[in-house]
Write a protein that holds these residues in place. Structure first.
Motif, PDB file in Angstrom:
ATOM      1  N   HIS A 100       0.843  -1.195   0.000  1.00 23.36           N
ATOM      2  CA  HIS A 100       0.000   0.000   0.000  1.00 23.36           C
ATOM      3  C   HIS A 100       0.884   1.253   0.000  1.00 23.36           C
ATOM      4  N   PRO A 101       1.526   1.562  -1.132  1.00 28.07           N
ATOM      5  CA  PRO A 101       2.470   2.688  -1.148  1.00 28.07           C
ATOM      6  C   PRO A 101       1.818   4.053  -0.935  1.00 28.07           C
ATOM      7  N   ASN A 102       0.534   4.171  -1.208  1.00 30.83           N
ATOM      8  CA  ASN A 102      -0.129   5.468  -1.112  1.00 30.83           C
ATOM      9  C   ASN A 102      -1.065   5.600   0.080  1.00 30.83           C
ATOM     10  N   ARG A 103      -0.988   4.656   1.012  1.00 28.24           N
ATOM     11  CA  ARG A 103      -1.836   4.738   2.203  1.00 28.24           C
ATOM     12  C   ARG A 103      -1.048   4.269   3.412  1.00 28.24           C
ATOM     13  N   ARG A 104      -1.120   5.025   4.461  1.00 31.81           N
ATOM     14  CA  ARG A 104      -0.443   4.649   5.699  1.00 31.81           C
ATOM     15  C   ARG A 104      -1.435   3.980   6.643  1.00 31.81           C
ATOM     16  N   PRO A 105      -0.951   3.160   7.558  1.00 31.04           N
ATOM     17  CA  PRO A 105      -1.836   2.697   8.634  1.00 31.04           C
ATOM     18  C   PRO A 105      -2.317   3.914   9.438  1.00 31.04           C
ATOM     19  N   ASP A 106      -3.420   3.756  10.134  1.00 32.12           N
ATOM     20  CA  ASP A 106      -4.008   4.868  10.876  1.00 32.12           C
ATOM     21  C   ASP A 106      -3.414   5.051  12.260  1.00 32.12           C
ATOM     22  N   GLY A 107      -2.738   4.042  12.759  1.00 31.42           N
ATOM     23  CA  GLY A 107      -2.158   4.158  14.089  1.00 31.42           C
ATOM     24  C   GLY A 107      -1.177   3.034  14.342  1.00 31.42           C
ATOM     25  N   PRO A 108      -0.319   3.236  15.351  1.00 29.89           N
ATOM     26  CA  PRO A 108       0.689   2.231  15.671  1.00 29.89           C
ATOM     27  C   PRO A 108       0.193   1.216  16.691  1.00 29.89           C
ATOM     28  N   LEU A 109       0.822   0.074  16.674  1.00 32.31           N
ATOM     29  CA  LEU A 109       0.711  -0.918  17.745  1.00 32.31           C
ATOM     30  C   LEU A 109       2.072  -0.980  18.417  1.00 32.31           C
ATOM     31  N   ALA A 110       2.082  -1.034  19.730  1.00 41.39           N
ATOM     32  CA  ALA A 110       3.343  -1.119  20.460  1.00 41.39           C
ATOM     33  C   ALA A 110       3.237  -2.175  21.541  1.00 41.39           C
ATOM     34  N   ASP A 111       4.366  -2.756  21.871  1.00 38.97           N
ATOM     35  CA  ASP A 111       4.410  -3.761  22.922  1.00 38.97           C
ATOM     36  C   ASP A 111       3.770  -3.210  24.193  1.00 38.97           C
ATOM     37  N   GLY A 112       2.834  -3.959  24.741  1.00 37.16           N
ATOM     38  CA  GLY A 112       2.166  -3.556  25.967  1.00 37.16           C
ATOM     39  C   GLY A 112       0.876  -2.787  25.772  1.00 37.16           C
TER      40      GLY A 112
END
Length: 136
Positions: A100-112
């Motif tokens: 998906h070069p023209n779309r970013r994820p909407d948010g991050p996932l992080a440990d915890g």
């Protein structure tokens, strides 16, 4: 009444491509929640099948356990159809961009991190190895 929280299982089929090879694969899609609200874990291959399984429930997030093409191919379409956010660990941005070069994820996932759906908490565990940003 929303009913008891539960985990539903859907299998979708398509291809997986990496390092110049392409293979036919089946993938597990997990839907966690109740009669009113769910999250989708790995919107793989077929957005129509995922959307049918979600039905008229509110989809609060599309969680990507990693960004191999087979696991994230349908994520943007599912998010667009439902208004849900696509969540991905930042270490998998390079893989995501190949699909998906023209779309970013909407948010991050992080440990915890904890995602709450239908009154239950789902704890994110960063488990690099299969992919740099793999989570469980």
């Amino acid at each position: 009444m929303a009913g008891a929280p539960r985990i539903e299982h859907l299998v979708t089929s398509g291809t997986f491509s990496l390092d110049g090879g392409t293979w036919d694969v089946d993938n597990n899609v997990w839907i966690v929640g109740d009669d009113d609200e769910v999250v989708v874990i790995d919107a793989a291959h077929d957005s129509d099948a995922v959307l049918e399984a979600v039905g008229d429930r509110r989809l609060s997030a599309v969680v990507c356990t990693h960004a191999h093409d087979d696991h994230v191919r349908a994520a943007p379409d599912v998010a667009l159809a439902t208004g849900a956010r696509v969540l991905l660990h930042p270490d998998d941005q390079v893989l995501w961009k190949t699909v998906h070069p023209n779309r970013r994820p909407d948010g991050p996932l992080a440990d915890g991190d904890e995602l709450v759906v239908a009154g239950i908490g789902l704890r994110v565990l960063h488990t690099p190895g299969h992919a740099p940003g793999a989570v469980f």
